[in-house]
Write an enzyme that holds these catalytic residues in place. Structure first.
Site, PDB file in Angstrom:
ATOM      1  N   LEU B 134      36.739  68.839  62.181  1.00  0.00           N
ATOM      2  CA  LEU B 134      36.823  67.896  63.002  1.00  0.00           C
ATOM      3  C   LEU B 134      35.290  67.981  64.154  1.00  0.00           C
ATOM      4  O   LEU B 134      34.320  67.694  64.876  1.00  0.00           O
ATOM      5  CB  LEU B 134      37.842  68.019  64.103  1.00  0.00           C
ATOM      6  N   GLU B 372      41.220  75.760  67.072  1.00  0.00           N
ATOM      7  CA  GLU B 372      42.252  75.160  66.737  1.00  0.00           C
ATOM      8  C   GLU B 372      42.572  75.076  68.436  1.00  0.00           C
ATOM      9  O   GLU B 372      43.746  74.854  68.637  1.00  0.00           O
ATOM     10  CB  GLU B 372      43.038  75.420  66.130  1.00  0.00           C
TER      11      GLU B 372
END
Lengths: 246, 389
Positions: B134, B372
């Site tokens: 990501l 995260e």
């Protein structure tokens, strides 16, 4: 508010047999039917574990199944199944017997090539071991012993406490396809205490190392040996590449 | 009251299956992973053998239903496994949790039947490892600003760009990549694709040299006209942001569990040391200053664990658990950092050298506050969820 919340239903266990089977269906299965069924399954399948499962997993799996099938268990007890899984456990819980059993399984796999291999066969460590080229179709028995000891020595030198190879790794390194080609040598070496069996692997012993040193000095493969003996050396290692030189 | 709108699992007892999993994994981790952890850290070595052992233990698809090859267990069990791994070897727990919650779970949740049948069974067997991409060199928390472009050409998307901080970097086989199809659309233009390792034009940057979790393989991945078949798109084009956020919600539970494990592992080491180390004529676990540290740490760790289980239970009940997961991740990671620093303090000089594991736990703990979603992003997520009305 929070009173009607129930914890989620107990999740199914990995690879649990379908509930019907586990609960010992409506009609009590005759003992020999269970035995017949068990014949077609490997001991690993009987205990519902992976072929490479850690000994801890096997122990817990047995404990779980034993509690389920134990004749004292009024709901799911089944003396025949209990006996079958206990037999399986007796083999798989003993590292030496498990290793031997793995070899017979490998023979069975070889005879039916389409059979599914156990997933995730361990790959680690192989690159770091010496590579051997097979020089003839079958190894001379003495050569094979020496080759096995050399591979195990390389592993043990990396990790003196636990370094070793599984039977499968040995077969891969020595490019032996049929387990019968190596089974006898391993039996011999173990009887002579030249190798020992550790956690899922074979390891060279000091006795084995001494034997190896003796054999190799005879045939002048050790580094720095004198050249006069070389001419009189038997041809035991004629086909073996000079791996120790590496 | 804003906060009292949800039911809380007031008595949280582990089921027999959960206890069985805990015992089994704890024993394997202590026997096999703990003795190697220091060496893995020192040599920055990816512990492939640990992965093989996890695969043989059939936990690589733990929360995935059995029809796709998983074990079909609940997320509390998953949190338990991650915690037990992290107690002994944080590197192993990262490798495992990235595979399960950042790749396998989103494929299960967002993939169509054909994708699930294709990708999940080998992942659950541990033959294929998953990774999630990501962040980019220029965009971290602001994922809508992604510049890695996916352009549709016939029946393929052509990927161009780079992704950063890929856990399981060069070791993985499937990469869940979030790419941009239209930069003006911001997060509405994102698309989620599963990229396979051998795709043309797919290359790796150098391995990062990290502060902690050193054995974990982290690197940059780069795409140069990499074709990805449209069958590999998860969800619909434009749903990439949804996939990413859903993935991170689940992933945060994994990180929280990992933080709890690191904290508890450090606590256990410190306690063992304190029982042996003598000062002023008695072992230091009898000194009040030390005893207070242990009490504070364990209080916080238990609270963090409860938050983690709470989020997992919410996930198992099929509710939205974004805020619960953010609570757990925020608190657990900060507890892990505080506790491990205290553990180093308990070890004193020995805590500062690598002969003892205390410093490794401290270094491993820091990452849980970062990846995260940093702690700051967690606060943002919680605030957005609490204060949206």
């Amino acid at each position: 508010m929070s009173t009607n919340w129930q914890p989620p239903p107990p999740p199914p266990r990995p690879n649990m047999p379908p509930q019907g089977g586990a609960g010992g269906g409506p009609a009590p299965a005759p003992g020999n039917a269970a035995a017949q069924e068990a014949k077609d399954l490997s001991l690993y399948e009987l205990l519902q574990v992976d072929r490479n499962a850690h000994s801890t997993i096997i122990r817990y799996a047995y404990r779980y199944l034993a509690a389920m099938y134990h004749p004292d268990n009024s709901e799911t007890g089944d003396a025949e199944k209990f006996r079958i899984i206990t037999d399986a456990w007796k083999t798989l819980s003993d590292e030496i017997r498990r290793q031997a059993y793995d070899m017979t399984l490998a023979v069975q796999d070889a005879s039916k090539p389409q059979a599914a291999k156990g997933p995730g066969a361990s790959q680690f460590g192989r690159d770091s071991l010496p590579k051997f080229e097979r020089t003839s179709l079958t190894w001379n028995e003495v050569e094979l012993r020496i080759a096995v000891l050399q591979v195990l020595l390389a592993a043990r030198r990396k990790k003196p406490a636990t370094g070793g190879c599984s039977g499968k790794m040995l077969m891969d390194i020595l490019q032996i396809d049929d387990v019968r080609d190596i089974e006898f040598a391993l039996w011999y070496l173990r009887e002579k205490s030249m190798i020992e069996t550790g956690e899922r692997s074979f390891m060279i012993t000091a006795v084995g190392l001494d034997y190896l040193t003796g054999e190799l000095s005879k045939t002048q493969i050790l580094d720095g040996g004198n050249t006069t003996e070389k001419r009189t050396a038997p041809t035991v290692n004629a086909g073996l590449p000079a791996v120790l030189g590496k | 009251m804003l906060t009292a709108t949800k039911e809380l699992p007031l008595s949280l007892r582990l089921t027999e299956d959960q206890m069985l999993i805990q015992e089994t994994i704890a024993e394997i981790a202590q026997k096999e992973f703990a003795p190697r952890a220091a060496e893995i850290d020192k040599n920055h070595r990816f512990p492939r053998e640990n992965w093989d052992l996890l695969a043989a233990s059939e936990v690589c698809g733990l929360p995935i239903p059995e029809e796709y090859g998983g074990a079909g267990l609940d997320h509390v069990s998953y949190a338990i496994v991650v915690e037990e791994l992290a107690k002994n070897c944080a590197t192993t727990s990262v490798m495992y949790s990235a595979h399960v919650s950042l790749c396998a779970t989103p494929i299960y949740l967002m993939g169509n039947e054909e994708q699930k049948k294709r990708f999940l069974p080998p992942m659950c067997r541990g033959e294929k490892m998953g990774a999630f991409a990501l962040s980019e060199p220029g965009t971290g928390s602001d994922s809508a600003a992604a510049t890695c472009m996916a352009t549709l050409k016939g029946d393929h998307y052509i990927l161009n760009g780079a992704k950063n901080w890929i856990t399981n970097g060069i070791e993985a086989d499937y990469y869940l990549v979030i790419a941009q199809t239209d930069r003006s659309q911001r997060h509405k233009g994102l698309i989620a694709l599963v990229v396979e390792k051998d795709s043309p034009g797919f290359t790796f940057g150098k391995l990062e040299d990290k502060l902690g979790i050193k054995g974990s393989s982290t690197c940059q991945i780069m795409f140069d006209n990499t074709p990805v078949p449209v069958e590999n798109v998860l969800g619909k084009p434009g749903e990439g942001f949804k996939v990413a956020m859903m993935t991170l919600d689940g992933g945060r539970i994994g990180i929280a569990a990992q933080a709890v494990g690191i904290a508890q592992g450090a606590w256990d080491h410190a306690y063992r040391y304190a029982k042996e180390r003598e000062a002023f004529g008695k072992t230091i676990n009898n000194l009040q200053a030390i005893r207070f540290m242990f009490s504070e740490m364990q209080t916080e760790i238990d609270a963090a664990r409860l938050l983690t289980y709470h989020a997992s239970v919410a996930q198992d009940r099929g509710e939205k658990f974004t805020r619960e997961a953010a609570h757990a991740k925020l608190y657990a990671s900060e507890v892990a950092m505080r506790s491990t620093v205290k553990c180093v303090q308990i070890f004193g000089g020995y805590g500062y050298v690598t002969d003892y594991p205390a410093e490794r736990y401290m270094r491993d703990a820091k990452i849980t506050e970062i990846y995260e979603g940093t702690s700051e992003i967690q606060r943002l997520v919680i605030a957005n969820s609490l204060l949206k009305e």
